[in-house]
Design a protein around this motif. Structure first.
Motif: not given
Length: 91
Positions: A32-33, A35-36, A40, A56, A58, A72-73, A76
């Motif tokens: 996640i870190h 890709r986005f 986190i 998390l 953002i 999206s997270i 995923f």
């Protein structure tokens, strides 16, 4: 600028040991870190066998982008790991 900070409580379905749990949690955090590009970390319940709590954060330029990244997270995580999201709490 818009900031969204949440905790995500997950139930890890295929965890038979803390080693299994940590492997899944570390994978979620790393992917996640990368890709986005969000912050986190595991923030609670480190020693509970089949449950984890992820913190998390953002940051984006507008609310719509922040919400899009957040959903999206969530998608995923649900589509790529043997986990069930049981709670999402805003800070």
């Amino acid at each position: 600028m818009n900031v969204k900070t949440v905790t995500i409580t997950i139930l890890i379905l295929d965890s038979n040991s803390l080693k299994d749990k940590r492997s899944i949690i570390k994978s979620i955090i790393h992917k996640i870190h990368n890709r986005f590009n969000v912050s986190i970390a595991e923030v609670k319940d480190n020693d509970i066998l089949n449950q984890g709590v992820l913190g998390l954060s953002i940051v984006s330029s507008n609310n719509q982008t922040t919400e899009q990244i957040f959903y999206s997270i969530i998608d995923f995580i649900e589509n790529n790991y043997p986990v069930e999201i049981v709670e999402i709490s805003d800070f």
